[in-house]
Structures are given as C-alpha cells and as structure tokens.
Design a protein around this motif. Structure first.
Motif, mmCIF file in Angstrom:
data_model
loop_
_atom_site.group_PDB
_atom_site.id
_atom_site.type_symbol
_atom_site.label_atom_id
_atom_site.label_comp_id
_atom_site.label_asym_id
_atom_site.label_seq_id
_atom_site.Cartn_x
_atom_site.Cartn_y
_atom_site.Cartn_z
ATOM 1 N N PRO A 18 12.385 19.764 -3.768
ATOM 2 C CA PRO A 18 12.016 20.729 -2.731
ATOM 3 C C PRO A 18 11.052 20.104 -1.733
ATOM 4 O O PRO A 18 10.211 19.283 -2.110
ATOM 5 N N PRO A 19 11.151 20.447 -0.454
ATOM 6 C CA PRO A 19 10.236 19.874 0.545
ATOM 7 C C PRO A 19 8.830 20.451 0.401
ATOM 8 O O PRO A 19 8.602 21.380 -0.379
ATOM 9 N N GLY A 20 7.912 19.875 1.175
ATOM 10 C CA GLY A 20 6.552 20.397 1.207
ATOM 11 C C GLY A 20 5.493 19.450 0.689
ATOM 12 O O GLY A 20 4.346 19.854 0.453
ATOM 13 N N TYR A 21 5.831 18.162 0.532
ATOM 14 C CA TYR A 21 4.846 17.200 0.025
ATOM 15 C C TYR A 21 3.749 16.946 1.056
ATOM 16 O O TYR A 21 4.015 16.866 2.254
ATOM 17 N N ASP A 22 2.527 16.782 0.556
ATOM 18 C CA ASP A 22 1.428 16.379 1.425
ATOM 19 C C ASP A 22 1.528 14.904 1.804
ATOM 20 O O ASP A 22 1.246 14.516 2.940
ATOM 21 N N VAL A 23 1.906 14.081 0.827
ATOM 22 C CA VAL A 23 1.903 12.623 1.000
ATOM 23 C C VAL A 23 3.130 12.025 0.324
ATOM 24 O O VAL A 23 3.546 12.481 -0.742
ATOM 25 N N ALA A 24 3.684 10.991 0.959
ATOM 26 C CA ALA A 24 4.700 10.154 0.327
ATOM 27 C C ALA A 24 4.185 8.719 0.301
ATOM 28 O O ALA A 24 3.686 8.217 1.313
ATOM 29 N N ILE A 25 4.270 8.098 -0.850
ATOM 30 C CA ILE A 25 3.854 6.710 -1.033
ATOM 31 C C ILE A 25 5.101 5.845 -1.223
ATOM 32 O O ILE A 25 5.991 6.178 -2.003
ATOM 33 N N CYS A 26 5.154 4.742 -0.487
ATOM 34 C CA CYS A 26 6.242 3.765 -0.654
ATOM 35 C C CYS A 26 5.586 2.397 -0.768
ATOM 36 O O CYS A 26 5.280 1.765 0.242
ATOM 37 N N ARG A 27 5.349 1.941 -1.985
ATOM 38 C CA ARG A 27 4.671 0.655 -2.185
ATOM 39 C C ARG A 27 5.695 -0.458 -2.376
ATOM 40 O O ARG A 27 6.460 -0.458 -3.322
ATOM 41 N N GLN A 28 5.699 -1.382 -1.437
ATOM 42 C CA GLN A 28 6.617 -2.530 -1.460
ATOM 43 C C GLN A 28 8.074 -2.078 -1.546
ATOM 44 O O GLN A 28 8.874 -2.630 -2.297
ATOM 45 N N VAL A 29 8.415 -1.088 -0.720
ATOM 46 C CA VAL A 29 9.729 -0.466 -0.812
ATOM 47 C C VAL A 29 10.515 -0.529 0.492
ATOM 48 O O VAL A 29 11.712 -0.820 0.491
ATOM 49 N N ALA A 30 9.871 -0.224 1.624
ATOM 50 C CA ALA A 30 10.622 0.001 2.867
ATOM 51 C C ALA A 30 11.438 -1.213 3.298
ATOM 52 O O ALA A 30 12.502 -1.065 3.902
#
Length: 250
Positions: A115-127
C-alpha cells in the motif's frame, strides 16, 4: 572469493561474509548509518513507514526498525549472503533482545503488492542495478506519500565511457558475476526527474561518509574523487500535492 584472505576485509565491510549479525553491528555503529539517519530524521514522520528496496540481508531495514519505523524490506534474492535467508538469520538474532517492526517481501518491487503512503524509501547500492531506472524510480515514487523522500545511497558514478571501463575493470566483484554498472551524475538526476521526483540534494563522494565509509575523511582528502566508480548519494522528494480550494486573492 570468500575463502581468499585478500578479500576478507572487503567482504566484511560489504556485508558479504556470511555473518549477518556481525554485519549489522558494523553498519549500525558506522559513520555511514549516522549520516543516513541524519537525513532520514529531516523527514516528517506521518505514517511511520519506510520502504527498503533491494534490502539484501537487511542491515538497513533492521537499523531503521530499531529507530521506530515499520519497515517493508523488498529483496529478490533468497540466499544467505545477499538475500532473504541472511535477513531471516539477522532478524532471528536481533529479535532475541529487541522488538522489530519489519516485514520481508521476496521479489522485485513490481511483483510485491504494497500500500502507498511511505514516509521514506531507502535504496542502498541499488539504483545503478535498475533494469529501467525511470520505471523503477516511478514505482518507488508511487509508494511514497506526497512530500515523502527517496534516498539513493552509494550509487556508482562515472564521468565518461573511459571512466566506466576503468570502474568495471577495477571493481572486485565484476569478474565474478558481471553485474556491476554505473551512470553519470547527470543521468541519475535525469532518471529521477523523469520519474517525477524533485532532486533535493546530490551528495558527492567526498562530501559524506554515506559514500566513502569505511574510509575516513582524512583518507578521502588525499585521494579525492580519483576512485573508480566513486559512490554518490541522492535525496529525492515526491512533490507535495497542490493546495486546492483556497480563495484567490483579489
């Protein structure tokens, strides 16, 4: 590679040595986590939810769960070194002494129903591994609340084709699995903007231990950006919804 003493330290600080508990302790007390937390703490907590895309063995997921977030960790790999099995072992170990709000989801983000609504998304060494960066960043943005932020951490940056060849030649993992990649700084910015993000901050390699840890600031001052595929980080904001219904000024 794991049995090679020449790679022991590299694997330890890359969290690839098969010891998830040790990896977590190293990360949780690192300058990288401290710098990442400082950015996360600037985001207003409305839902209290964090999305960790490409969570690996879960060091970032567990760390921010201990900071009070409910974390959804998304990871397609299932093995003990880079995927779900490693995260299961880590959660089991940490849960002996701490309560965690953390859910694991196996698969790519497009395959997981969240479900949507996250405050933060973390992408560590991913993009830099995204098959289609604009598409994948668009999926992340769709899950953030208006005003929420995505933090791309330690993504490899190159200057030109020759610099990319150097990066691929010198990266210690490339000869083993041929899966490394890198983009120009301007490409990451373009991907983010085409996905609908506002690029709030570009953090250069030498600017923060988010990028250069476990090296020290003193060590980095000597080498500068003369590092193959020097990691950068990017803070992206999902635009706020326009305010409607206000009376127009006369």
């Amino acid at each position: 590679m794991q049995g090679d003493p020449n790679h022991k330290e590299m694997l330890k600080f890359a969290f690839l040595n098969g010891k998830p508990g040790q990896s977590f302790e190293i990360y949780y007390h690192s300058e990288e986590f401290k710098a990442t937390k400082e950015i996360v703490d600037t985001v207003e907590r409305k839902s209290g939810r964090m999305l960790d895309v490409g969570s690996g063995i879960g060091v970032t997921s567990v760390a921010f769960s201990l900071q009070g977030f409910h974390v959804d960790a998304v990871e397609p790999e299932t093995g003990p070194l880079t995927g779900r099995k490693g995260m299961e072992d880590l959660i089991e170990e940490v849960s002996k002494s701490c309560s965690l709000q953390l859910a694991m989801h196996t698969g790519y983000l497009s395959e997981v129903n969240l479900p949507p609504g996250y405050d933060v998304a973390i992408c560590r060494q991913v993009a830099h591994h995204f098959a289609d960066p604009v598409r994948d960043l668009s999926q992340i943005r769709a899950l953030l609340r208006p005003g929420g932020k995505a933090i791309l951490i330690r993504d490899h940056v190159i200057y030109d084709d020759e610099d990319k060849e150097r990066f691929l030649r010198e990266h210690p993992m490339q000869s083993f699995y041929k899966g490394e990649n890198a983009y120009k700084k301007e490409d990451y910015v373009r991907f983010a903007e085409e996905a609908g993000f506002e690029v709030e901050r570009v953090i250069s390699f030498t600017e923060s231990p988010m990028n250069y840890w476990p090296s020290t600031a003193e060590q980095i001052a000597i080498v500068g950006e003369n590092v193959a595929g020097r990691p950068y980080s990017f803070v992206l904001k999902n635009p706020e919804l326009p305010i409607t219904g206000e009376a127009e000024a006369p």
